[in-house]
Design an enzyme around this catalytic site. Structure first.
Site, PDB file in Angstrom:
ATOM      1  N   ASP A 190       0.938  -0.776   0.109  1.00 31.72           N
ATOM      2  CA  ASP A 190       0.224  -0.242  -0.509  1.00 31.72           C
ATOM      3  C   ASP A 190       0.660   1.564   0.138  1.00 31.72           C
ATOM      4  O   ASP A 190       1.681   1.847   1.122  1.00 31.72           O
ATOM      5  CB  ASP A 190      -0.960  -0.175   1.017  1.00 31.72           C
ATOM      6  CG  ASP A 190      -1.903   1.073   1.499  1.00 31.72           C
ATOM      7  OD1 ASP A 190      -2.399   1.130   0.347  1.00 31.72           O
ATOM      8  OD2 ASP A 190      -1.974   1.748   1.839  1.00 31.72           O
ATOM      9  N   GLU A 274      -1.418  -1.612  -6.105  1.00 33.46           N
ATOM     10  CA  GLU A 274      -2.509  -0.607  -6.716  1.00 33.46           C
ATOM     11  C   GLU A 274      -2.545  -0.340  -8.113  1.00 33.46           C
ATOM     12  O   GLU A 274      -1.159   0.394  -7.981  1.00 33.46           O
ATOM     13  CB  GLU A 274      -3.032  -0.166  -6.421  1.00 33.46           C
ATOM     14  CG  GLU A 274      -3.585  -0.861  -4.619  1.00 33.46           C
ATOM     15  CD  GLU A 274      -4.552   0.379  -3.643  1.00 33.46           C
ATOM     16  OE1 GLU A 274      -5.383   0.521  -3.131  1.00 33.46           O
ATOM     17  OE2 GLU A 274      -3.278   1.172  -3.017  1.00 33.46           O
ATOM     18  N   ASP A 355      -3.509   1.254   7.206  1.00 33.55           N
ATOM     19  CA  ASP A 355      -2.271   0.963   5.732  1.00 33.55           C
ATOM     20  C   ASP A 355      -2.000  -0.844   5.907  1.00 33.55           C
ATOM     21  O   ASP A 355      -2.144  -0.725   5.262  1.00 33.55           O
ATOM     22  CB  ASP A 355      -1.238   1.903   6.046  1.00 33.55           C
ATOM     23  CG  ASP A 355      -1.288   3.738   5.597  1.00 33.55           C
ATOM     24  OD1 ASP A 355      -1.847   3.892   5.248  1.00 33.55           O
ATOM     25  OD2 ASP A 355      -0.282   3.609   6.477  1.00 33.55           O
TER      26      ASP A 355
END
Length: 398
Positions: A190, A274, A355
């Site tokens: 992340d 991501e 997170d």
């Protein structure tokens, strides 16, 4: 089975003589001039006559340009970098017509990178000495690391950055790059600002904030530059001072990202990230500077080619996947979760670090993508025939 060798660029600084610097500066100018002339010719042909001009046609134009009195100076430099810039222009038009890029733009003397590309016929490499075409002596290269044993450069790119530093990049086949032993570990990543990356293992890697550390020095150099008269020699000196600070920031950021990405690739078989739209995120008026300093795009690029080199799997999940708002324990999606909320408790009673929870959900989604056979990049909306792969299999906490 024969192992396919990886082509790898090795970049070094060098210190040219005054004669070499003048020759390279002329080459840079001629490369830019030929690129702009060819782009103008292709633009006129397309918009006025609906005619597509290819590389062969622009190469023939280059021969005619050299015969004119106005452009006779093009004969003073090596022809190879001029032909290479025409090939780059052909690639830019191919990307445009296939919808991968915008229409090519003219090169600027001040904004664009100063570089020239030499193929094997335009340089000589013997016993560690590199001599370019039209030069009498080899370049004084600072060999910060040796080339792979027995490697011969197939392409050489010479460039000069805005701080006045000279670089030479040599493309070689590197036999030392081979797939690493397979592992059974996987990690979700992340990306953030205060914490550069949070791993699904719970580890947090703090953002060094290289730009913030040199912000005072950069602001001082920019104030000095703003007071100089345009076109003066003192202004040029002040501009180089500003460029040196920017170069220092970029060098430290790149070195940190290389160390981080190499470690992640060596320790994990599967890496899940991501698919962030950084281009849109930097439009945020409050976070643009911090996002740019984090260099998420550079980190992803490094992960992509290093995973390809060393036989690792890189998975990018859909950018709209609610990794932050999704409870990794029960699968409940929260309606809202403001940025200032760093810890939150789900209705099932599980307390999450914002997170770490997102990294765990990213890992689970990435494993689902792998199980469904989806690719590294999320599918485009126009090519989807059903639900995304991340939604075809229930997520489970890992």
């Amino acid at each position: 089975m024969k192992t396919k060798l990886v082509k790898r660029a090795f970049k070094y600084r060098f210190h040219p003589t005054n004669e070499q610097a003048a020759e390279l500066s002329r080459t840079f100018g001629c490369v830019r001039k030929v690129y702009n002339l060819a782009l103008e010719a292709r633009t006129v042909a397309w918009f006025q006559r609906q005619e597509r001009v290819n590389y062969n046609a622009t190469s023939a134009m280059l021969t005619q340009w050299k015969k004119t009195e106005e452009l006779a100076f093009l004969c003073e430099v090596s022809s190879v970098p001029l032909q290479q810039t025409l090939r780059h222009l052909q690639g830019a038009f191919s990307n445009f017509f296939e919808g991968r890029a915008k229409y090519p733009r003219f090169k600027s003397k001040k904004r664009n990178r100063r570089c020239a590309e030499y193929t094997r016929s335009a340089f000589a490499y013997r016993d560690g000495a590199l001599t370019l075409a039209k030069m009498k002596s080899p370049l004084a290269i600072v060999w910060s690391r040796p080339l792979p044993e027995g490697a011969e450069p197939s392409m050489v790119t010479v460039s000069q950055d805005s701080a006045g530093r000279w670089f030479v990049s040599m493309l070689c086949e590197d036999a030392s790059v081979s797939p690493l032993p397979a592992l059974d570990t996987a990690v979700g990543i992340d990306a953030g600002i205060t914490t550069l990356v949070t791993l699904s293992t719970g580890e947090k890697i703090t953002n060094p904030r290289h730009e913030r550390r040199d912000r005072t020095r950069l602001a001082k150099a920019q104030r000095v530059l703003a007071k100089k008269d345009k076109g003066s020699r003192n202004r040029d000196k002040a501009r180089i001072k500003v460029a040196e600070v920017h170069a220092r920031i970029a060098d430290r950021r790149r070195d940190f990202l290389h160390q981080l990405t190499t470690r992640l690739v060596r320790e994990n078989q599967t890496i899940v990230i991501e698919d962030l739209t950084v281009r849109n995120m930097v439009k945020h008026k409050s976070l643009a500077r911090a996002i740019s300093d984090a260099a998420w795009t550079d980190m992803r690029s490094m992960l992509e080619y290093k995973c390809a080199w060393y036989g690792r799997n890189l998975v990018a999940i859909d950018r709209w996947f609610p990794s932050t708002r999704l409870c990794s324990a029960c699968g409940t999606v929260q309606d809202k979760l403001p940025l200032n909320v760093r810890e939150w408790t789900c209705g099932c009673g599980t307390t999450h670090d914002r997170d770490v929870n997102a990294a765990c959900n990213i890992l689970a989604a990435g494993l689902a993508v792998t199980a469904c056979g989806a690719g590294v990049r999320p599918q485009r909306e126009s090519s989807r025939t059903g639900q995304p792969a991340v939604k075809q299999e229930p997520l489970t906490a890992k």
